[in-house]
Design an enzyme around this catalytic site. Structure first.
Site, PDB file in Angstrom:
ATOM      1  CB  SER A 163      10.618  -0.213  -6.774  1.00 23.62           C
ATOM      2  OG  SER A 163      10.043   0.742  -5.923  1.00 23.62           O
ATOM      3  CG  ASP A 188       4.854  -3.646  -2.693  1.00 17.28           C
ATOM      4  OD1 ASP A 188       5.205  -2.770  -1.883  1.00 17.28           O
ATOM      5  OD2 ASP A 188       5.008  -3.553  -3.922  1.00 17.28           O
ATOM      6  CG  HIS A 241       8.537  -2.187  -2.218  1.00 20.29           C
ATOM      7  ND1 HIS A 241       7.684  -2.041  -3.286  1.00 20.29           N
ATOM      8  CD2 HIS A 241       9.588  -1.367  -2.452  1.00 20.29           C
ATOM      9  CE1 HIS A 241       8.203  -1.162  -4.133  1.00 20.29           C
ATOM     10  NE2 HIS A 241       9.359  -0.735  -3.653  1.00 20.29           N
TER      11      HIS A 241
END
Length: 713
Positions: free
Chosen positions: A429, A641, A671
């Site tokens: 991320s 995601d 995610h």
């Protein structure tokens, strides 16, 4: 099952339910519920008839947005997949109703409520398909993002605020994910709404968690209440709430529980790297050196905190020099000096890790579980960087700290148990973003770049542009749109009012705070200047963007159409005028359709700052010559995601530049799946895939010295 078969089955089973209910003997106590069920089945049929041609349209063209034929994955595919999942749930429930509605033990009210929830979800997904259709019609060929700030991006924010979302967090919670993850997602959502109910009460973090546990029962038994409360929380609570909630995983109690199931390592020590100037060999000529300053942004030079994890105690890890940098972190911390045993030799490999958390939350402690597992599986030491967090420390502080830690690790690898012959940057991320931007900074500074990057679901475009995968933030329990925007806003520093004080500073503090502030402001406000400096022929970031096929859409109106033809700005093209007309008409939904509207409205402040387009914030917007020196990039993304399109477009950009890149899109995971690797077989397999990519970086054939490109050794 083919989508035509799915929708045919939907129509058939709805008709079967209607027929069964009309043929069942009347019961005055159930008349209202029966009528509700008949009505909702007819609504489902109507939504199905409207959605099927939309799905057909997307399935005809969505392959054009994949990286290649071997890597199917983009937001349009995901929207189709999510709609299929919703329809299949309705089919299964309707078949059960048709077969059992006349039975003595049939729970009519319960089943009506279930079908109504999924009908609401299908209605809202239908609205998302219409918005995605606008994207498909208006964007250039192969382009997944709408970069017209006055177009769909703004419209989507307005729709997100007003559209009903509670249905996705009640009975329908997690329908798009594997069954093994749904209990976890339910636990997260219940914990979040319970925590939100008690937020700002006079309790400590742990006390608030305990109070939340006591009040969570009502959200277990009442899914509708849970959904409504989750919608309220996600739209109205501030960034401090999200930081506090996400950081609950850092509490000693929860950390102790996760340690029970984690791999045992011999070294797990936190270090404080002092703020001292470094000198590293120049990548293009090792006989020359380049100076690397410690982090400066916002409050001047300061130390960087890192964590060293190693499954095996290695040379250097028990040295007095390393122990002098260590800092206590609790009774269960493993310190190298506490082991009285023979040390293993230095490893030729080193992993440098940047954690996720939206740039605003968590530390390496939240990611210990999978890092310990990786250190064992790969038999490699791992250095994880605890960079400063926004909004107290917005861009570029985190990037400066990560780059400095990277350079310090190269220079002091012998203390970390490695010779650093092979170095791999790994992050998830926000950490994936930092892996890329740290490597870009290494290129621009002329120091050695890593041998490879493994980025899991990275954020490569920190703007508010709409894309088909970002439409999923309407239904995502882990990454709602407003949370994504709050993270972007915090990292961009638009509303930064306070910074952390500088501690343990060295003689570099002689620079003075005024000079530091000047340097910080200069770094944040120089996006366009930076690109012009790097590539004098390139237009400013705000005036042009390059699509994945190399075509350019400029501010003067010239654009490349979906068939590859270029339209001049001398006169508006039919497609351009059509787009303007759509915007003037506010892009209405088809006649007789309107999505369900929320009773809980919020005023979302859309982030608007030039820093969002800085290439070191949004590497997808970086000029080609800044990306040319990057090492092989391995991206592991998830089909479900909201940031999927970030990964697809960045991989396309690198491939169009002939840069080495791989993209793997795993199915059905949310995610942040790395932090869930112990929860299901699917998340474990995805984590193993990341390990495989890291191993490939370490095992890739090394070029002879005379054939290495500058900056790639």
């Amino acid at each position: 099952m083919d989508h035509k078969d799915v929708f045919a089955a939907l129509q058939t089973v709805c008709s079967d339910v209607i027929l069964a209910l009309n043929g069942s003997p009347g019961n005055s106590s159930h008349v209202d519920a029966t009528n509700r069920l008949l009505g909702v089945m007819r609504q489902v049929q109507e939504h199905g008839r409207a959605v099927e041609p939309l799905i057909t349209g997307f399935t005809t063209v969505y392959h054009h947005f994949d990286l290649d034929a071997q890597t199917p994955g983009n937001g349009y595919r995901t929207l189709v997949k999510v709609v299929h999942s919703c329809v299949i749930h309705i089919i299964q429930k309707a078949r059960y109703i048709a077969s059992n509605c006349t039975g003595a033990f049939f729970r009519l009210d319960h089943n009506v409520t279930e079908v109504e929830a999924y009908c609401s979800a299908l209605c809202q997904l239908r609205a998302l398909l219409y918005l995605a259709q606008i994207l498909l019609n208006d964007n250039a060929h192969g382009q997944l993002y709408s970069q017209d700030e006055g177009g769909l991006s703004k419209r989507f924010v307005q729709e997100y605020i007003s559209m009903h979302k509670a249905c996705f967090y009640g009975r329908c919670l997690g329908f798009q994910f594997p069954p093994s993850l749904r209990p976890f997602l339910q636990t997260v959502v219940i914990s979040m709404v319970s925590f939100g109910e008690n937020y700002k009460k006079q309790q400590t973090g742990l006390g608030m968690a305990a109070l939340s546990l006591l009040t969570s029962g009502k959200y277990v038994v009442d899914p509708e209440l849970r959904g409504e409360e989750f919608e309220r929380i996600t739209q109205n609570l501030d960034m401090q709430f999200w930081k506090t909630f996400w950081n609950l995983t850092e509490s000693e109690l929860l950390s102790s529980l996760t340690r029970i199931s984690s791999s045992v390592v011999q070294v797990n020590v936190t270090l404080t790297v002092p703020a001292e100037g470094l000198s590293l060999p120049l990548a293009s000529d090792p006989n020359l050196s380049v100076a690397v300053n410690p982090p400066l942004a916002h409050w001047g030079p300061g130390p960087v905190n890192v964590r060293l994890i190693s499954h095996t105690l290695r040379q250097g890890q028990d040295s007095a020099e390393l122990l002098a940098l260590s800092r206590p972190e609790g009774p269960q911390l493993s310190l190298p000096g506490s082991f009285n045993r023979q040390t293993a030799p230095l490893s030729p490999c080193l992993i440098i890790h940047f954690h996720g958390g939206g740039f605003v939350a968590q530390t390496s402690k939240s990611h210990e579980n999978y890092l310990k597992s990786w250190s064992k599986d790969l038999n490699v030491p791992i250095l994880s960087v605890d960079y400063s967090l926004a909004p107290e420390a917005p861009f570029p502080r985190a990037l400066e700290e990560c780059f400095y830690a990277y350079c310090w690790a190269l220079k002091n690898c012998h203390l970390l148990g490695s010779t650093a012959e092979r170095v791999c940057l790994v992050g998830d991320s926000a950490g994936g973003n930092l892996c890329i931007t740290v490597s870009m900074r290494a290129v621009s500074h002329g120091v050695r770049v890593p041998d490879g990057i493994v980025a899991a679901y990275p954020a490569t475009l920190l703007t508010t542009d709409a894309s088909p995968s970002r439409l999923l933030t309407l239904i995502d329990p882990l990454l709602p749109l407003i949370v994504l925007y709050k993270c972007i806003d915090a990292y961009a520093g638009a509303n930064c009012q306070s910074v952390q004080p500088a501690l343990h500073l060295d003689t570099l503090t002689a620079l003075g705070q005024d000079t530091v502030k000047m340097l910080s402001n200069f770094a944040q406000g120089a996006s366009n200047w930076l690109q012009t400096f790097i590539d004098p022929k390139a237009p400013p970031l705000s005036s042009a963007t390059t699509s994945s096929n190399g075509a350019t859409t400029s501010s003067n109106g010239a654009t490349t159409s979906s068939n590859g033809a270029t339209t001049s700005s001398n006169g508006p093209s039919p497609s351009k005028s059509h787009s303007v007309k759509r915007q003037q008409e506010v892009q209405d939904y088809p006649e007789n359709f309107e999505p369900l509207r929320s009773r809980c409205l919020a005023d979302i402040q859309t982030p608007r700052t030039p820093i969002m387009k800085n290439p070191f914030v949004s590497p997808l917007l970086a000029p080609d010559n800044l990306l040319k020196g990057l090492p092989p990039v391995h991206i592991v993304a998830s089909a479900l995601d909201a940031l999927l399109d970030d990964s697809v477009m960045f991989a396309k950009k690198l491939r169009n530049m002939n840069q080495p890149v791989t993209l793997t899109v795993v199915e059905d995971l949310p995610h942040g799946f790395l932090s869930l690797f112990q929860f299901s077989k699917e998340t474990q397999e995805a984590a193993d895939l990341c390990v495989k990519r890291i191993r490939e970086v370490f095992q890739q054939e090394e070029l002879p010295a005379d054939k290495r490109q500058p900056g790639l050794n």
